[in-house]
Design a protein around this motif. Structure first.
Motif, PDB file in Angstrom:
ATOM      1  N   ASN A 128      18.189   9.332   4.335  1.00  0.00           N
ATOM      2  CA  ASN A 128      18.715   9.225   2.981  1.00  0.00           C
ATOM      3  C   ASN A 128      18.829  10.586   2.320  1.00  0.00           C
ATOM      4  O   ASN A 128      19.602  10.786   1.401  1.00  0.00           O
ATOM      5  CB  ASN A 128      17.822   8.307   2.135  1.00  0.00           C
ATOM      6  CG  ASN A 128      17.938   6.854   2.552  1.00  0.00           C
ATOM      7  OD1 ASN A 128      19.015   6.414   2.897  1.00  0.00           O
ATOM      8  ND2 ASN A 128      16.839   6.135   2.526  1.00  0.00           N
ATOM      9  N   ASP A 182      22.672  12.388   3.049  1.00  0.00           N
ATOM     10  CA  ASP A 182      23.920  11.659   2.846  1.00  0.00           C
ATOM     11  C   ASP A 182      24.278  10.805   4.041  1.00  0.00           C
ATOM     12  O   ASP A 182      25.448  10.703   4.440  1.00  0.00           O
ATOM     13  CB  ASP A 182      25.073  12.626   2.536  1.00  0.00           C
ATOM     14  CG  ASP A 182      25.019  13.164   1.119  1.00  0.00           C
ATOM     15  OD1 ASP A 182      24.531  12.427   0.250  1.00  0.00           O
ATOM     16  OD2 ASP A 182      25.455  14.304   0.885  1.00  0.00           O
ATOM     17  N   ARG A 187      23.918   6.945   5.435  1.00  0.00           N
ATOM     18  CA  ARG A 187      23.570   5.576   5.051  1.00  0.00           C
ATOM     19  C   ARG A 187      22.848   4.891   6.208  1.00  0.00           C
ATOM     20  O   ARG A 187      23.401   4.762   7.311  1.00  0.00           O
ATOM     21  CB  ARG A 187      24.841   4.800   4.702  1.00  0.00           C
ATOM     22  CG  ARG A 187      24.551   3.351   4.290  1.00  0.00           C
ATOM     23  CD  ARG A 187      25.841   2.614   3.994  1.00  0.00           C
ATOM     24  NE  ARG A 187      25.585   1.197   3.782  1.00  0.00           N
ATOM     25  CZ  ARG A 187      26.544   0.283   3.660  1.00  0.00           C
ATOM     26  NH1 ARG A 187      27.816   0.651   3.715  1.00  0.00           N
ATOM     27  NH2 ARG A 187      26.231  -0.988   3.480  1.00  0.00           N
ATOM     28  N   ILE A 219      22.539   2.218   7.869  1.00  0.00           N
ATOM     29  CA  ILE A 219      23.202   0.925   7.892  1.00  0.00           C
ATOM     30  C   ILE A 219      22.529  -0.071   8.839  1.00  0.00           C
ATOM     31  O   ILE A 219      22.499  -1.277   8.580  1.00  0.00           O
ATOM     32  CB  ILE A 219      24.696   1.103   8.240  1.00  0.00           C
ATOM     33  CG1 ILE A 219      25.499  -0.111   7.778  1.00  0.00           C
ATOM     34  CG2 ILE A 219      24.897   1.405   9.720  1.00  0.00           C
ATOM     35  CD1 ILE A 219      26.945   0.175   7.545  1.00  0.00           C
ATOM     36  N   GLU A 246      19.593  -1.436   6.996  1.00  0.00           N
ATOM     37  CA  GLU A 246      20.047  -2.412   6.005  1.00  0.00           C
ATOM     38  C   GLU A 246      20.244  -3.789   6.632  1.00  0.00           C
ATOM     39  O   GLU A 246      20.033  -4.817   5.985  1.00  0.00           O
ATOM     40  CB  GLU A 246      21.361  -1.954   5.368  1.00  0.00           C
ATOM     41  CG  GLU A 246      21.229  -0.753   4.460  1.00  0.00           C
ATOM     42  CD  GLU A 246      22.575  -0.287   3.941  1.00  0.00           C
ATOM     43  OE1 GLU A 246      23.536  -1.089   3.979  1.00  0.00           O
ATOM     44  OE2 GLU A 246      22.685   0.871   3.491  1.00  0.00           O
ATOM     45  N   VAL A 274      29.351   6.003   6.757  1.00  0.00           N
ATOM     46  CA  VAL A 274      27.912   6.088   7.038  1.00  0.00           C
ATOM     47  C   VAL A 274      27.364   7.510   6.955  1.00  0.00           C
ATOM     48  O   VAL A 274      26.162   7.702   6.754  1.00  0.00           O
ATOM     49  CB  VAL A 274      27.582   5.493   8.422  1.00  0.00           C
ATOM     50  CG1 VAL A 274      27.826   3.985   8.427  1.00  0.00           C
ATOM     51  CG2 VAL A 274      28.371   6.173   9.528  1.00  0.00           C
TER      52      VAL A 274
END
Length: 327
Positions: free
Chosen positions: A7, A10, A12, A14, A17, A173
């Motif tokens: 994080n 930059d 993500r 994913i 998540e 991403v």
């Protein structure tokens, strides 16, 4: 994309998540014992495959990620590895020491324009394996593309797959403007073929991070003391925690090579001040921090070091470096 630290860069996370966490890097998987005879008969072999990345979902589902520059045909030499992945992914139980059946999805990651051909290859391979009686995992693909904003992922999978919720549409991403390289969590992997320019860049990045890790360890150490710099700890710092998950058979060699990089940096200090010692175990160095003067000598050495000139530690043998350390 499964590590919390990304994080900061930059990136993500994913996969995190979607409920996936990193389980292993270069992990050699095992076939069920009952498959060994048919595997030999089919000339597939019983040596388990080694996916680049293995992720585990909270529901106990695995994702076996294999990264390729381009697609390959069903009759290519690379297809043997794909067959092994499809078979071993049908049940991760033998690889995880679990007696119950644990499913996995075999997922190939490659440039987006290669996906259609790769899906056709995977379909052919799976159909053939099922026809001759082998159990097979489901398969999917992740396409990578790069534009002015950064790196995008596009996922092809069944609608009930865990990743479908976050990758139903292409997702940005990694933010990486044109002309900038994205963050390399593990800059250099000896098993990956690279062109010479990219290889030197990656080696320099890793060498630089190892120097930074050593600086941190030396700066925080108590004085007076003998400080042990261990290859595995330095690599873990240098890869933002990813090296903890490295399960490849070359792990020890990788640790030793990291120490060779630093031993090369400290070679002059060792010969002039006799305050560096290479232990009998090549995976660590012993630094004499008996005084603050010694600490400053080491930090000054790291400050002046050129990481690009220390990459030989990963490509040469201990004898070739001729470190001249005290024992």
């Amino acid at each position: 994309m499964t590590l919390e630290v990304v994080n900061t860069f930059d990136v993500r996370p994913i996969f995190r998540e979607a409920g996936y966490l990193l389980s292993g890097l270069n992990w050699t998987l095992e076939f069920a014992a009952a498959l060994r005879v048919p595997l030999r008969s089919a000339e597939i072999g019983i040596q388990g495959p080694c996916p680049d990345v293995t992720l585990k979902h909270a529901s106990n589902h695995y994702l076996l990620l294999e990264c390729k520059k381009s697609s390959f045909g069903a009759s290519s030499s690379t297809a043997l590895q794909a067959q092994k992945l499809l078979i071993v992914g049908s049940d991760m139980g033998p690889s995880t020491g679990n007696s119950t059946s644990i499913p996995a999805t075999v997922t190939y990651v490659m440039p987006e324009d290669q996906l259609a051909a790769q899906l056709e290859t995977l379909s052919q391979l799976r159909s053939h394996l099922v026809e001759v009686g082998f159990p097979c995992a489901d398969y999917s693909t992740i396409g990578i593309s790069w534009d002015g904003e950064g790196i995008w992922l596009r996922f092809s999978c069944p609608s009930d797959h865990h990743l479908h919720t976050v990758l139903e549409e292409p997702q940005l991403v990694i933010k990486s403007p044109p002309g900038e390289r994205p963050l390399y969590i593990i800059p250099y992997d000896p098993s990956v073929t690279q062109d010479e320019e990219e290889k030197q860049y990656c080696l320099t990045q890793l060498s630089q991070r190892l120097h930074t890790a050593a600086w941190s360890e030396i700066g925080r150490a108590n004085v007076p003391s003998m400080l042990n710099l261990y290859g595995d700890r330095l690599l873990n710092i240098a890869t933002y925690g990813a090296f903890d998950y490295w399960r490849g058979s070359d792990r020890k060699n990788y640790e030793n090579k990291a120490i060779q990089v630093l031993a090369s940096t400290f070679k002059g200090v060792a010969q002039k001040h006799h305050i560096v010692r290479q232990a009998s175990n090549p995976n660590h160095l012993e630094l004499d921090l008996s005084t603050e003067v010694n600490r400053d000598i080491f930090l000054d050495c790291l400050h002046k070091a050129n990481p690009a000139s220390r990459v030989g530690g990963f490509t040469e043998t201990q004898e070739e470096l001729n470190l001249g350390l005290t024992s």
